[in-house]
Scaffold this motif. Structure first.
Motif, short mmCIF file in Angstrom:
data_model
loop_
_atom_site.label_atom_id
_atom_site.label_comp_id
_atom_site.label_asym_id
_atom_site.label_seq_id
_atom_site.Cartn_x
_atom_site.Cartn_y
_atom_site.Cartn_z
N THR A 68 1.28 7.11 -6.80
CA THR A 68 0.18 8.01 -7.09
C THR A 68 0.55 9.45 -6.77
OG1 THR A 68 -1.42 6.25 -6.62
CG2 THR A 68 -2.24 8.50 -6.65
N LEU A 69 1.16 9.65 -5.60
CA LEU A 69 1.54 11.00 -5.19
C LEU A 69 2.61 11.59 -6.11
CD1 LEU A 69 1.32 13.32 -3.16
CD2 LEU A 69 3.00 12.14 -1.73
N MET A 79 -6.56 3.14 -5.02
CA MET A 79 -5.27 3.73 -4.66
C MET A 79 -4.84 4.83 -5.63
SD MET A 79 -4.25 2.30 -1.82
CE MET A 79 -2.53 2.82 -1.79
N ALA A 110 0.82 -1.22 0.00
CA ALA A 110 0.00 0.00 0.00
C ALA A 110 0.85 1.26 0.00
CB ALA A 110 -0.95 0.00 1.20
N ASP A 111 1.93 1.28 0.79
CA ASP A 111 2.76 2.48 0.86
C ASP A 111 3.40 2.79 -0.49
OD1 ASP A 111 4.28 4.60 2.38
OD2 ASP A 111 5.96 3.40 1.62
N ARG A 155 2.36 1.89 -3.48
CA ARG A 155 1.33 2.33 -4.42
C ARG A 155 0.95 3.79 -4.17
NH1 ARG A 155 -0.94 -3.34 -4.29
NH2 ARG A 155 -0.67 -4.07 -6.45
N ALA A 156 0.80 4.15 -2.89
CA ALA A 156 0.47 5.54 -2.57
C ALA A 156 1.57 6.49 -3.03
CB ALA A 156 0.24 5.67 -1.06
N ARG A 157 2.82 6.07 -2.91
CA ARG A 157 3.93 6.92 -3.34
C ARG A 157 3.92 7.12 -4.85
NH1 ARG A 157 9.14 6.70 0.22
NH2 ARG A 157 8.31 6.17 2.27
#
Length: 278
Positions: A172-173, A207, A165-166, A168-170
């Motif tokens: 996207t950001l 995500m 999850a971390d 994937r979030a990075r």
């Protein structure tokens, strides 16, 4: 960034590309007929090391025999391998929409590939070093994609939604900060488990990912359906935009609607078939 070959679609429209091994040219026409957004002709993991030179040499003929307007991308071998320089030289001479660079770990990696091929580069993030350099990679790349299986192996973590999850979030950001299209998620290795594929796509969409790397034609239709907004979402978005006054917040179905909610409604309709936005 360098531009793609004349007539090639930009990589920001490529959300559901299908991998095809470069040493199996007979599969190219079948892949086109299956209707993915694009094909990624793979010179890396899908081809045995001792077959990569021959596969590369046969690409020009294979592409010439392929009558299609579908965007073609080439996944080259990673920087530092024996095949990398030859792959880039071949890419520069082929009618490609872009290059996929595996194990991207620096902005300079991206700039050098773009400079030598004259093509946009999709950076495949597959290592801890790639995550650590994500902002500079995003600043140089045309788009980001997640090589989740290799990334999990590099960090010796589970290939699970929680563990990844971390990362994937990075992605996207970093994509948002660099003004890139939303990233492309990694593969679902189980080819015929459509329920798992649909769940993986739903999680990726949640995500902030816009698409998914595909490894079999059977995955195209389920993945496309999973990334498409549901009928309920589309109906809600249309009602929100139809009810919106020229300015200010308002109530709809007992919930407050303001500028961020309107933005979400427009985003949903932008992803809907034959979308109409207000």
């Amino acid at each position: 960034m360098p531009t793609a070959s004349p007539g090639a679609a930009p990589v920001d429209t490529v959300d559901l590309p299908l991998f095809v091994p470069a040493d199996r040219p007979e599969r190219l026409a079948k892949a086109v007929a299956a209707g993915p957004d694009a094909m990624i002709v793979d010179l890396e993991d899908a081809v045995a090391p001792d077959a990569r030179d021959a596969a590369r040499a046969g690409l020009a003929g294979a592409f010439a025999a392929l009558a299609t307007g579908m965007p073609l991308l080439l996944r080259v071998n990673a920087r530092g391998t024996a095949w990398h320089a030859h792959d880039l030289a071949a890419a520069a001479a082929l009618p490609l929409a872009g290059v996929v660079l595996p194990k991207a770990e620096s902005g300079n990696d991206i700039l050098r590939v773009a400079g030598e091929t004259g093509l946009p580069v999709i950076a495949l993030i597959e290592t801890a070093r790639g995550i650590a350099a994500l902002d500079e990679i995003a600043a140089a790349a045309a788009r980001l994609a997640f090589g989740s299986i290799d990334y999990a192996a590099d960090l010796a973590i589970g290939h699970t939604r929680t563990a990844l999850a971390d990362a994937r979030a990075r992605l996207t950001l970093a994509s948002r900060l660099a003004g890139l299209p939303a990233p492309i998620d990694g593969v679902t290795a189980s080819v015929h488990d459509t329920d798992l594929l649909a769940a993986d796509c739903a999680h990726a969409r949640e995500m902030g990912f816009a698409g998914k790397l595909l490894i079999h034609p059977a995955q195209i239709a389920p993945a496309r359906a999973a990334f498409r907004p549901s009928d309920g979402e589309i109906d809600w978005a249309r009602r929100v935009l139809e009810a919106a006054p020229e300015k200010g917040a308002f109530m709809l179905d007992g919930a407050m609607v303001d500028a961020p909610v309107l933005a979400r409604a427009r985003q949903i309709l932008a992803r809907a078939p034959q979308a109409e936005t207000a």
